[in-house]
Design a protein around this motif. Structure first.
Motif, PDB file in Angstrom:
ATOM      1  N   ASN A 196       0.160   9.062   5.856  1.00  0.00           N
ATOM      2  CA  ASN A 196      -0.942   9.764   5.199  1.00  0.00           C
ATOM      3  C   ASN A 196      -2.150   9.826   6.131  1.00  0.00           C
ATOM      4  OD1 ASN A 196       0.474  10.081   2.737  1.00  0.00           O
ATOM      5  ND2 ASN A 196      -0.034   7.978   2.158  1.00  0.00           N
ATOM      6  N   GLU A 246      -5.776   5.826   2.256  1.00  0.00           N
ATOM      7  CA  GLU A 246      -6.629   4.811   1.633  1.00  0.00           C
ATOM      8  C   GLU A 246      -7.207   3.866   2.678  1.00  0.00           C
ATOM      9  OE1 GLU A 246      -5.098   1.982  -1.366  1.00  0.00           O
ATOM     10  OE2 GLU A 246      -4.114   3.769  -2.188  1.00  0.00           O
ATOM     11  N   VAL A 247      -6.348   3.456   3.598  1.00  0.00           N
ATOM     12  CA  VAL A 247      -6.759   2.486   4.618  1.00  0.00           C
ATOM     13  C   VAL A 247      -6.885   3.225   5.949  1.00  0.00           C
ATOM     14  CG1 VAL A 247      -6.112   0.397   5.873  1.00  0.00           C
ATOM     15  CG2 VAL A 247      -5.638   0.571   3.419  1.00  0.00           C
ATOM     16  N   ASP A 270       4.180  -3.825   2.025  1.00  0.00           N
ATOM     17  CA  ASP A 270       3.031  -3.264   1.308  1.00  0.00           C
ATOM     18  C   ASP A 270       2.714  -4.164   0.113  1.00  0.00           C
ATOM     19  OD1 ASP A 270       1.707  -0.140   1.123  1.00  0.00           O
ATOM     20  OD2 ASP A 270       1.477  -1.463  -0.614  1.00  0.00           O
ATOM     21  N   ILE A 271       1.425  -4.393  -0.106  1.00  0.00           N
ATOM     22  CA  ILE A 271       0.993  -5.309  -1.175  1.00  0.00           C
ATOM     23  C   ILE A 271       1.240  -4.713  -2.562  1.00  0.00           C
ATOM     24  CG2 ILE A 271      -1.434  -4.575  -1.455  1.00  0.00           C
ATOM     25  CD1 ILE A 271      -2.182  -7.567  -1.123  1.00  0.00           C
ATOM     26  N   HIS A 301      -1.137   3.867   9.739  1.00  0.00           N
ATOM     27  CA  HIS A 301      -0.004   3.075   9.257  1.00  0.00           C
ATOM     28  C   HIS A 301       1.097   4.014   8.804  1.00  0.00           C
ATOM     29  CE1 HIS A 301      -2.804   3.785   5.949  1.00  0.00           C
ATOM     30  NE2 HIS A 301      -1.743   3.871   5.154  1.00  0.00           N
ATOM     31  N   HIS A 326       4.357   4.317   6.406  1.00  0.00           N
ATOM     32  CA  HIS A 326       5.104   3.722   5.292  1.00  0.00           C
ATOM     33  C   HIS A 326       6.599   3.902   5.566  1.00  0.00           C
ATOM     34  CE1 HIS A 326       1.633   3.677   2.344  1.00  0.00           C
ATOM     35  NE2 HIS A 326       1.201   4.605   3.181  1.00  0.00           N
TER      36      HIS A 326
HETATM   37  P1  AMP Z   1      -2.385   4.913   2.349  1.00  0.00           P
HETATM   38  O1  AMP Z   1      -2.630   5.533   1.006  1.00  0.00           O
HETATM   39  O2  AMP Z   1      -1.344   5.647   3.153  1.00  0.00           O
HETATM   40  O3  AMP Z   1      -3.663   4.677   3.126  1.00  0.00           O
HETATM   41  O4  AMP Z   1      -1.735   3.511   2.054  1.00  0.00           O
HETATM   42  C1  AMP Z   1      -2.382   2.290   2.225  1.00  0.00           C
HETATM   43  C2  AMP Z   1      -1.421   1.234   1.766  1.00  0.00           C
HETATM   44  O5  AMP Z   1      -1.885  -0.022   2.187  1.00  0.00           O
HETATM   45  C3  AMP Z   1      -1.236   1.177   0.244  1.00  0.00           C
HETATM   46  O6  AMP Z   1       0.131   1.412  -0.078  1.00  0.00           O
HETATM   47  C4  AMP Z   1      -1.678  -0.249  -0.098  1.00  0.00           C
HETATM   48  O7  AMP Z   1      -0.917  -0.818  -1.122  1.00  0.00           O
HETATM   49  C5  AMP Z   1      -1.502  -0.967   1.229  1.00  0.00           C
HETATM   50  N1  AMP Z   1      -2.339  -2.144   1.423  1.00  0.00           N
HETATM   51  C6  AMP Z   1      -3.676  -2.234   1.265  1.00  0.00           C
HETATM   52  N2  AMP Z   1      -4.110  -3.479   1.564  1.00  0.00           N
HETATM   53  C7  AMP Z   1      -3.009  -4.186   1.918  1.00  0.00           C
HETATM   54  C8  AMP Z   1      -2.787  -5.535   2.339  1.00  0.00           C
HETATM   55  N3  AMP Z   1      -3.780  -6.414   2.450  1.00  0.00           N
HETATM   56  N4  AMP Z   1      -1.515  -5.908   2.628  1.00  0.00           N
HETATM   57  C9  AMP Z   1      -0.499  -5.034   2.520  1.00  0.00           C
HETATM   58  N5  AMP Z   1      -0.645  -3.747   2.139  1.00  0.00           N
HETATM   59  C10 AMP Z   1      -1.875  -3.333   1.835  1.00  0.00           C
END
Ligand code: AMP
Length: 122
Positions: free
Chosen positions: A91, A99-100, A35-36, A104, A106
């Protein structure tokens, strides 16, 4: 936020090699990378390579990839040094604080215990 579609989806772009990621595991179905913005000493994301926006869209066609995500979690956690336990979080949607919009999982680990699953509001 909502589904950006596979063309501009940040995780699809990582799968296609268009943006960099610190990969830790890959097979034909799934990809795992750091994770970034890590929220624990070990914080890895495991994604299906196919674009599935949320678990609401998950269907029988995705069973293999979704199964792989869980099946490789222990191996990834161990390889990252988390041999004494870890947590997985998936999530989903607005209420789940997603968020994304590409499914995914975690993988989070200490070494210290992670604390309660959710912080209490009262
Ligand atoms: P969520 O809130 O479960 O959607 O988590 C999305 C996660 O993606 C967050 O923890 C971000 O830090 C991570 N994230 C977003 N963009 C990137 C990226 N380019 N590379 C790695 N992790 C990312």
């Amino acid at each position: 936020m909502s589904d950006p579609g596979p063309q501009s989806c940040v995780f699809c772009r990582i799968v296609r090699g268009e943006i960099p990621a610190r990969k830790v595991y890959e097979d034909e179905e799934v990809l795992a990378f750091h994770d970034i913005r890590p929220q624990a000493p070990v914080h890895v994301l495991v994604i299906p390579k196919a674009h599935v926006p949320t678990l609401y869209e998950a269907a029988a066609a995705h069973e293999r990839a979704l199964g792989r995500m869980l099946a490789c979690a222990g191996e990834i956690a161990r390889a990252e040094g988390a041999s004494d336990g870890f947590r997985v979080i998936l999530n989903t949607g607005r209420v789940g604080n997603q968020e994304v919009y590409h499914v995914h999982m975690h993988i989070l680990a200490g070494p210290a215990p992670l604390g309660p699953m959710l912080s209490r509001r009262n």
